[in-house]
Design a protein around this motif. Structure first.
Motif, PDB file in Angstrom:
ATOM      1  N   GLY A  91       0.803  -1.219   0.000  1.00  0.00           N
ATOM      2  CA  GLY A  91       0.000   0.000   0.000  1.00  0.00           C
ATOM      3  C   GLY A  91       0.834   1.266   0.000  1.00  0.00           C
ATOM      4  N   THR A  92       0.244   2.303   0.559  1.00  0.00           N
ATOM      5  CA  THR A  92       0.864   3.627   0.520  1.00  0.00           C
ATOM      6  C   THR A  92       1.753   3.842   1.748  1.00  0.00           C
ATOM      7  OG1 THR A  92      -1.054   4.445  -0.705  1.00  0.00           O
ATOM      8  CG2 THR A  92       0.351   6.097   0.330  1.00  0.00           C
ATOM      9  N   PRO A  93       3.039   4.131   1.536  1.00  0.00           N
ATOM     10  CA  PRO A  93       3.909   4.395   2.683  1.00  0.00           C
ATOM     11  C   PRO A  93       3.341   5.537   3.537  1.00  0.00           C
ATOM     12  CG  PRO A  93       5.207   4.181   0.682  1.00  0.00           C
ATOM     13  CD  PRO A  93       3.774   4.200   0.257  1.00  0.00           C
ATOM     14  N   LEU A  94       3.687   5.512   4.820  1.00  0.00           N
ATOM     15  CA  LEU A  94       3.242   6.510   5.816  1.00  0.00           C
ATOM     16  C   LEU A  94       1.811   6.288   6.322  1.00  0.00           C
ATOM     17  CD1 LEU A  94       5.661   8.218   4.300  1.00  0.00           C
ATOM     18  CD2 LEU A  94       4.682  10.091   5.603  1.00  0.00           C
ATOM     19  N   ILE A  95       0.971   5.576   5.557  1.00  0.00           N
ATOM     20  CA  ILE A  95      -0.393   5.336   6.027  1.00  0.00           C
ATOM     21  C   ILE A  95      -0.338   4.108   6.939  1.00  0.00           C
ATOM     22  CG2 ILE A  95      -2.819   4.984   5.367  1.00  0.00           C
ATOM     23  CD1 ILE A  95      -1.536   7.659   4.356  1.00  0.00           C
ATOM     24  N   SER A  96      -0.269   4.364   8.258  1.00  0.00           N
ATOM     25  CA  SER A  96      -0.009   3.306   9.260  1.00  0.00           C
ATOM     26  C   SER A  96       1.245   2.518   8.892  1.00  0.00           C
ATOM     27  CB  SER A  96      -1.209   2.349   9.401  1.00  0.00           C
ATOM     28  OG  SER A  96      -2.288   3.005   9.987  1.00  0.00           O
ATOM     29  N   ASP A  97       2.209   3.185   8.327  1.00  0.00           N
ATOM     30  CA  ASP A  97       3.485   2.593   7.908  1.00  0.00           C
ATOM     31  C   ASP A  97       4.601   3.610   8.135  1.00  0.00           C
ATOM     32  OD1 ASP A  97       3.128  -0.005   7.126  1.00  0.00           O
ATOM     33  OD2 ASP A  97       2.608   0.459   5.056  1.00  0.00           O
ATOM     34  N   PRO A  98       5.870   3.141   8.145  1.00  0.00           N
ATOM     35  CA  PRO A  98       6.974   4.071   8.381  1.00  0.00           C
ATOM     36  C   PRO A  98       7.132   5.118   7.270  1.00  0.00           C
ATOM     37  CG  PRO A  98       7.709   1.777   8.492  1.00  0.00           C
ATOM     38  CD  PRO A  98       6.308   1.755   7.976  1.00  0.00           C
ATOM     39  N   CYS A 120      -4.191   1.671  -1.466  1.00  0.00           N
ATOM     40  CA  CYS A 120      -4.247   1.939  -0.027  1.00  0.00           C
ATOM     41  C   CYS A 120      -5.453   1.157   0.477  1.00  0.00           C
ATOM     42  CB  CYS A 120      -4.420   3.434   0.233  1.00  0.00           C
ATOM     43  SG  CYS A 120      -4.683   3.792   1.978  1.00  0.00           S
ATOM     44  N   ALA A 121      -5.226   0.270   1.452  1.00  0.00           N
ATOM     45  CA  ALA A 121      -6.307  -0.625   1.904  1.00  0.00           C
ATOM     46  C   ALA A 121      -7.516   0.173   2.399  1.00  0.00           C
ATOM     47  CB  ALA A 121      -5.782  -1.556   2.997  1.00  0.00           C
ATOM     48  N   ALA A 122      -7.259   1.264   3.117  1.00  0.00           N
ATOM     49  CA  ALA A 122      -8.377   2.043   3.681  1.00  0.00           C
ATOM     50  C   ALA A 122      -9.256   2.606   2.563  1.00  0.00           C
ATOM     51  CB  ALA A 122      -7.825   3.187   4.534  1.00  0.00           C
ATOM     52  N   PHE A 165     -10.929   1.731  10.122  1.00  0.00           N
ATOM     53  CA  PHE A 165      -9.911   1.185  11.022  1.00  0.00           C
ATOM     54  C   PHE A 165      -9.139   0.068  10.334  1.00  0.00           C
ATOM     55  CE2 PHE A 165     -13.544   2.541  13.478  1.00  0.00           C
ATOM     56  CZ  PHE A 165     -13.009   3.196  14.581  1.00  0.00           C
ATOM     57  N   TYR A 166      -7.891  -0.106  10.745  1.00  0.00           N
ATOM     58  CA  TYR A 166      -7.152  -1.312  10.394  1.00  0.00           C
ATOM     59  C   TYR A 166      -7.236  -2.227  11.608  1.00  0.00           C
ATOM     60  CZ  TYR A 166      -5.061   0.920   6.272  1.00  0.00           C
ATOM     61  OH  TYR A 166      -4.867   1.517   5.046  1.00  0.00           O
ATOM     62  N   ASP A 167      -7.453  -3.513  11.366  1.00  0.00           N
ATOM     63  CA  ASP A 167      -7.523  -4.446  12.492  1.00  0.00           C
ATOM     64  C   ASP A 167      -7.066  -5.819  12.029  1.00  0.00           C
ATOM     65  OD1 ASP A 167      -7.984  -4.984  15.164  1.00  0.00           O
ATOM     66  OD2 ASP A 167     -10.114  -5.419  14.913  1.00  0.00           O
ATOM     67  N   GLU A 194      -8.935  -9.325   3.060  1.00  0.00           N
ATOM     68  CA  GLU A 194      -8.141  -9.878   1.948  1.00  0.00           C
ATOM     69  C   GLU A 194      -8.429  -9.178   0.607  1.00  0.00           C
ATOM     70  OE1 GLU A 194      -5.785 -11.292   3.645  1.00  0.00           O
ATOM     71  OE2 GLU A 194      -5.776 -13.155   2.509  1.00  0.00           O
ATOM     72  N   LEU A 195      -8.498  -7.866   0.655  1.00  0.00           N
ATOM     73  CA  LEU A 195      -8.806  -7.094  -0.562  1.00  0.00           C
ATOM     74  C   LEU A 195      -7.794  -7.381  -1.661  1.00  0.00           C
ATOM     75  CD1 LEU A 195      -9.742  -3.688   1.113  1.00  0.00           C
ATOM     76  CD2 LEU A 195     -11.300  -5.299  -0.005  1.00  0.00           C
ATOM     77  N   THR A 196      -8.286  -7.530  -2.844  1.00  0.00           N
ATOM     78  CA  THR A 196      -7.527  -7.796  -4.093  1.00  0.00           C
ATOM     79  C   THR A 196      -6.889  -9.187  -4.120  1.00  0.00           C
ATOM     80  OG1 THR A 196      -5.275  -6.987  -3.559  1.00  0.00           O
ATOM     81  CG2 THR A 196      -6.879  -5.316  -4.196  1.00  0.00           C
ATOM     82  N   GLU A 224      -5.938 -10.261   6.253  1.00  0.00           N
ATOM     83  CA  GLU A 224      -5.869  -8.842   6.623  1.00  0.00           C
ATOM     84  C   GLU A 224      -7.251  -8.209   6.467  1.00  0.00           C
ATOM     85  OE1 GLU A 224      -1.787  -7.030   5.814  1.00  0.00           O
ATOM     86  OE2 GLU A 224      -2.444  -7.871   3.903  1.00  0.00           O
ATOM     87  N   MET A 225      -7.479  -7.182   7.264  1.00  0.00           N
ATOM     88  CA  MET A 225      -8.843  -6.679   7.326  1.00  0.00           C
ATOM     89  C   MET A 225      -8.930  -5.172   7.575  1.00  0.00           C
ATOM     90  SD  MET A 225     -11.417  -8.136  10.167  1.00  0.00           S
ATOM     91  CE  MET A 225     -11.621  -6.805  11.310  1.00  0.00           C
ATOM     92  N   VAL A 226      -9.878  -4.561   6.899  1.00  0.00           N
ATOM     93  CA  VAL A 226     -10.235  -3.164   7.191  1.00  0.00           C
ATOM     94  C   VAL A 226     -11.652  -3.197   7.752  1.00  0.00           C
ATOM     95  CG1 VAL A 226     -10.606  -0.850   6.238  1.00  0.00           C
ATOM     96  CG2 VAL A 226      -8.840  -2.311   5.256  1.00  0.00           C
TER      97      VAL A 226
HETATM   98  N1  SAM Z   1       0.128   1.390   4.151  1.00  0.00           N
HETATM   99  C1  SAM Z   1      -0.888   0.374   4.016  1.00  0.00           C
HETATM  100  C2  SAM Z   1      -2.017   0.920   3.142  1.00  0.00           C
HETATM  101  O1  SAM Z   1      -1.811   1.874   2.417  1.00  0.00           O
HETATM  102  O2  SAM Z   1      -3.102   0.354   3.176  1.00  0.00           O
HETATM  103  C3  SAM Z   1      -1.380  -0.121   5.364  1.00  0.00           C
HETATM  104  C4  SAM Z   1      -0.306  -0.708   6.203  1.00  0.00           C
HETATM  105  S1  SAM Z   1      -0.851  -1.314   7.732  1.00  0.00           S
HETATM  106  C5  SAM Z   1       0.667  -1.722   8.500  1.00  0.00           C
HETATM  107  C6  SAM Z   1      -1.460  -2.912   7.335  1.00  0.00           C
HETATM  108  C7  SAM Z   1      -2.960  -3.028   7.546  1.00  0.00           C
HETATM  109  O3  SAM Z   1      -3.647  -2.591   6.373  1.00  0.00           O
HETATM  110  C8  SAM Z   1      -3.428  -4.454   7.760  1.00  0.00           C
HETATM  111  O4  SAM Z   1      -3.304  -4.862   9.100  1.00  0.00           O
HETATM  112  C9  SAM Z   1      -4.875  -4.378   7.337  1.00  0.00           C
HETATM  113  O5  SAM Z   1      -5.668  -3.811   8.358  1.00  0.00           O
HETATM  114  C10 SAM Z   1      -4.783  -3.386   6.164  1.00  0.00           C
HETATM  115  N2  SAM Z   1      -4.596  -4.125   4.904  1.00  0.00           N
HETATM  116  C11 SAM Z   1      -3.475  -4.205   4.153  1.00  0.00           C
HETATM  117  N3  SAM Z   1      -3.701  -4.953   3.063  1.00  0.00           N
HETATM  118  C12 SAM Z   1      -4.982  -5.361   3.117  1.00  0.00           C
HETATM  119  C13 SAM Z   1      -5.809  -6.163   2.280  1.00  0.00           C
HETATM  120  N4  SAM Z   1      -5.346  -6.700   1.176  1.00  0.00           N
HETATM  121  N5  SAM Z   1      -7.095  -6.349   2.650  1.00  0.00           N
HETATM  122  C14 SAM Z   1      -7.582  -5.803   3.766  1.00  0.00           C
HETATM  123  N6  SAM Z   1      -6.845  -5.049   4.608  1.00  0.00           N
HETATM  124  C15 SAM Z   1      -5.566  -4.817   4.281  1.00  0.00           C
END
Ligand code: SAM
Length: 285
Positions: A91-98, A120-122, A165-167, A194-196, A224-226
């Motif tokens: 996904g996108t760096p900085l979004i809940s990432d370093p 970006c998952a969100a 939320f991310y969870d 498990e998006l995509t 993985e889950m949003v």
């Molecule tokens: N930077 C990432 C982004 O742009 O989405 C997010 C990074 S964060 C550390 C990881 C979290 O994103 C996971 O715990 C989950 O909540 C969500 N996530 C990442 N990939 C996902 C997917 N394929 N399906 C659903 N949620 C996902």
């Protein structure tokens, strides 16, 4: 791919796929091929993406635990004219990432920081959830301990915007139980898992039904889950006629935001709860 021009002394923030490797732009691939070095959250993880696209380039690890040390080194390379890409695991760096400290440092030094947008998952979850997206609140990860999680949810009880939320799915049952306790079983929730990927699942229902659905299918607790929670909806029956009268008088004279703030102050009620109601009154006129 070389038609994408790359600038020297630039830090590129490159979004990478969240599952399906096809979800990367041609521009992102060109940048990853041409920069002098790729700063990765996990070099081995990013190597899989680079191999899939036969990109051979230098990588450098930059994660939560070494970001402060790495930022000086990366800034120095940029000042010498090098171009650098920053990627996270997905996904996108900085979004809940370093990356926040690095980007702030580079910008404070006047160095160019350029986003290469993508997954970006969100945002992916939000785009398919069927909840209002004109305004939303990204809340990142909920606390892992139930007491803290309930506290965080309670603090959002009157949030009228859609909340994202991310969870971790393994915590999903406990999280939904906490939603039932704090926001009520009727609150509408969307799980995007498990998006995509192969087992992509997007399921929505009120919190109580969602809990029953999760409890009878352990497969939903993997991957993985949003989690998306519908914003608080002010119930007209909860607003007294006295409050409504004040609000109506003020709405005739000023913008809804101000009218709600003053009404909330006069009657000691929550202004967020009034806002949606005020907008519905306005659209009735
Ligand atoms: N930077 C990432 C982004 O742009 O989405 C997010 C990074 S964060 C550390 C990881 C979290 O994103 C996971 O715990 C989950 O909540 C969500 N996530 C990442 N990939 C996902 C997917 N394929 N399906 C659903 N949620 C996902």
């Amino acid at each position: 791919m070389n038609e994408h021009k790359i600038n020297p002394s630039t830090l590129y923030i490159v979004a990478t796929p969240i599952g399906n490797l096809g979800d990367i732009s041609t521009r992102a691939l060109a940048i990853l091929s041409q920069v002098d070095i790729i700063a990765c959250e996990d070099t081995r993880h990013t190597q899989k993406l680079l191999s899939a696209y036969t990109i051979k380039n230098k990588t450098l690890s930059m994660h939560d635990h070494n970001e402060r040390q790495r930022q000086d080194y990366i800034a120095q390379l940029l000042q010498e004219g090098k171009s650098i890409a920053l990627v996270s695991d997905a996904g996108t760096p900085l979004i809940s990432d370093p990356g926040f400290h690095l980007v702030r440092h580079c910008r404070s030094l006047g160095l160019a920081v350029s986003p290469i947008p993508g997954a970006c998952a969100a945002i992916a979850a939000l785009s398919a959830a069927g909840l209002p997206t004109d305004r939303f609140s990204f809340e990142g990860f909920l606390p892992s301990k139930s007491t803290a999680r309930q506290g965080a949810l309670l603090a959002l009880a009157n949030e009228t915007r859609t909340m994202v939320f991310y969870d971790a799915p393994r915590r999903a049952i406990d999280t939904i139980k906490d939603i039932v306790t704090t926001l009520g079983g009727e609150r509408y929730v969307v799980i995007a898992r498990e998006l995509t990927k192969t087992f992509e699942t997007i399921h929505s229902d009120n919190a109580e039904n969602l809990l029953a659905w999760l409890e009878q299918d352990p497969n939903q607790l993997k991957g993985e889950m949003v989690l998306i929670i519908e914003g608080y909806k002010a119930d007209v029956n909860d607003i007294s006629s006295e409050v409504i009268n004040t609000l109506k008088l003020l709405l005739a004279e000023m913008k809804p935001k101000k009218a709600c703030a003053i009404t909330a102050q006069i009657h000691g009620v929550k202004k967020n709860a009034l806002y949606e109601f005020a907008l519905s009154l306005k659209s009735e006129r």
